[in-house]
Design an enzyme around this catalytic site. Structure first.
Site, mmCIF file in Angstrom:
data_model
loop_
_atom_site.group_PDB
_atom_site.id
_atom_site.type_symbol
_atom_site.label_atom_id
_atom_site.label_comp_id
_atom_site.label_asym_id
_atom_site.label_seq_id
_atom_site.Cartn_x
_atom_site.Cartn_y
_atom_site.Cartn_z
ATOM 1 N N ARG A 155 0.090 -8.026 1.624
ATOM 2 C CA ARG A 155 -0.968 -6.627 1.505
ATOM 3 C C ARG A 155 -0.395 -5.288 2.075
ATOM 4 N NH1 ARG A 155 -6.364 -9.503 2.246
ATOM 5 N NH2 ARG A 155 -4.784 -12.026 2.187
ATOM 6 N N GLU A 196 -12.614 -22.095 11.230
ATOM 7 C CA GLU A 196 -13.302 -21.589 10.236
ATOM 8 C C GLU A 196 -14.219 -22.834 9.454
ATOM 9 O OE1 GLU A 196 -10.179 -18.803 8.787
ATOM 10 O OE2 GLU A 196 -11.526 -17.781 7.395
ATOM 11 N N ASN A 251 -14.031 -25.066 1.151
ATOM 12 C CA ASN A 251 -13.912 -23.659 0.340
ATOM 13 C C ASN A 251 -13.003 -23.253 -0.688
ATOM 14 O OD1 ASN A 251 -11.948 -21.640 0.187
ATOM 15 N ND2 ASN A 251 -11.022 -21.590 2.478
ATOM 16 N N HIS A 260 -13.063 -12.194 6.643
ATOM 17 C CA HIS A 260 -12.774 -13.034 7.795
ATOM 18 C C HIS A 260 -14.025 -13.294 8.112
ATOM 19 C CE1 HIS A 260 -8.456 -11.292 7.464
ATOM 20 N NE2 HIS A 260 -8.421 -12.535 6.504
ATOM 21 N N ARG A 289 -17.782 -22.197 2.010
ATOM 22 C CA ARG A 289 -17.024 -20.691 1.555
ATOM 23 C C ARG A 289 -17.340 -19.785 1.029
ATOM 24 N NH1 ARG A 289 -11.202 -18.617 1.696
ATOM 25 N NH2 ARG A 289 -11.944 -16.289 2.632
#
Ligand code: AMP
Length: 396
Positions: free
Chosen positions: A240, A383, A7, A179, A90
């Site tokens: 965010r 993940e 990743n 996601h 990823r």
């Protein structure tokens, strides 16, 4: 088969070497501060973490160091690179081009490049990881797993914004969602954990971490999700903002004398839980501050929980029902208070939480009472394992 999961971020790189047969993590770690100075964290299964400061001018040196650590005579997890049989990468944005994971070839690289504009910070870094792995491990199959792919099943009514349709047709401005690897993994896990019918089950996944998103999954297919063109949309996150009135952009820009990038910086990095509380983006700090009487921290947590509950309610309408709700990621897996507060808004669905079960941590578990009309679960996400499984499915 041993799969190396990579990743790659702009200045960091996370990795795991997974044995896909036992699904054990043989080694894992990360490279940080690539292009600045460089630090490798390496942990072999069952051993202590090792940290090494070493120059990593580019991702090439970083990945080379990971491969050296994995094959180190004393501390390595494998004897030679021949034991890495596939690499799973990823990739953040696959646009509308990728609806599932794919084996990487020149055509795939070109198409990922075409999506760079949609994720200018992430996709170029992901591509560097692919190119370096292809160079350092020639002949080893490489697979791309996209954050956006799982959400490509959304219907037009869920992915179109109320903007001139030319923006979609010409510039592909639409909801993509992110996601996806987590939403896919967790929605499958909860279906098998509860023994639901994979073809007709209605599931809502609340991935609540530093970045948060919620998805509605009907019969294994995503029908809606909260993140949009970018991961800024949806619920309030660590830093965010999530959804706001778009007119705030102009209003605040004038008041604060900010240009577009200045405003985007505020919305991405200075808003959310951090901005609301003025304390921290980290839920543990916020709860400590709220317990000590900090009103802004209390409100930040309330805004988050109320916002999640409103999306869950919306997705129950979108699917005309719900069988189960899954909480996952850092906050979703660990924070019983957030789960309880969110579910306190959902009593009208016949949802009731078992406080004793809700206090436990660590594995798949049902946290609703036996007579709750909708099952509520904690499902830890993974993940890396999802990327490993997709990789094996394509090359195995
Ligand atoms: P993630 O992005 O999935 O790593 O999640 C990070 C978020 O999870 C941060 O807001 C953390 O504060 C939160 N988190 C991690 N552990 C806990 C915990 N034990 N209780 C509450 N929040 C936690």
């Amino acid at each position: 088969m041993n799969v190396l999961v990579i990743n790659c971020g702009s200045s960091s790189l996370k990795y795991q070497l997974i044995n896909s047969d036992s699904e054990e993590v043989l080694a894992k770690g990360l490279c940080e501060r690539i292009g600045i100075d460089g630090r490798l964290v390496y942990q072999k299964q069952g051993a202590a973490k090792e940290e090494t400061e070493a120059a990593m001018p580019t991702h090439r040196e970083a990945i080379q160091m990971v491969l050296d650590a994995l094959t180190n005579k004393e501390t390595g997890a494998i004897a030679s690179l021949k034991e890495v049989e596939a690499v799973g990468h990823r990739i953040v944005h696959g646009g509308e081009k990728f609806t599932k994971s794919v084996i990487i070839n020149d055509e795939v690289i070109k198409t990922v490049e075409e999506c760079n504009e949609l994720a200018p910070l992430h996709n170029p870094a992901n591509l560097i990881g692919i190119r370096v792995c292809m160079e350092l491990m020639p002949g080893v199959p490489q697979v791309a797993v996209f954050d956006t792919a799982f959400h490509q099943t959304m219907p037009a009514k869920a992915y179109l914004y109320g903007l001139p349709i030319e923006y979609y047709k010409n510039y592909k401005v639409r909801r993509y969602g992110f996601h996806g690897t987590s939403h896919s993994f967790v929605s499958k896990e909860i279906v098998s954990f509860l023994g639901l019918d994979p073809d007709s089950s209605k599931v809502i996944v609340c991935h609540l971490g530093n970045g948060s998103s919620i998805s509605a999954v009907c019969g294994g297919k995503c029908v809606d999700t909260t993140m949009g063109l970018t991961p800024l949309e949806g619920v309030v996150m660590g830093t965010r903002s999530g959804n706001i009135d778009p007119a705030i952009v102009e209003y605040v820009a004038k008041k604060e004398n900010l240009d577009i990038s200045g405003i985007m910086n505020v919305l991405n990095k200075k808003s959310g839980l951090q901005g609301l509380s003025g304390v921290s983006s980290d839920m543990r700090d916020l709860e400590a501050a709220a317990d000590a009487g900090n009103e802004d921290a209390k409100n930040a947590i309330e805004v988050l929980c109320y916002g999640i509950a409103k999306f869950v309610g919306g997705y129950v309408a979108a699917m005309n029902g719900v069988d189960a709700i899954a909480f996952t990621a850092g906050i979703g897996e660990n924070d019983g208070r957030v789960r309880k507060t969110v579910c306190s808004y959902l009593g009208y669905l016949g949802i009731a939480i078992d406080d004793e079960a809700n206090a436990k941590r660590g594995e798949n578990m049902v946290i609703s009472t036996a007579d709750s009309k909708v099952k509520v679960c904690v499902i830890p996400t993974n993940e890396e394992l999802a990327i490993c499984r997709d990789t094996v499915a394509l090359v195995g």
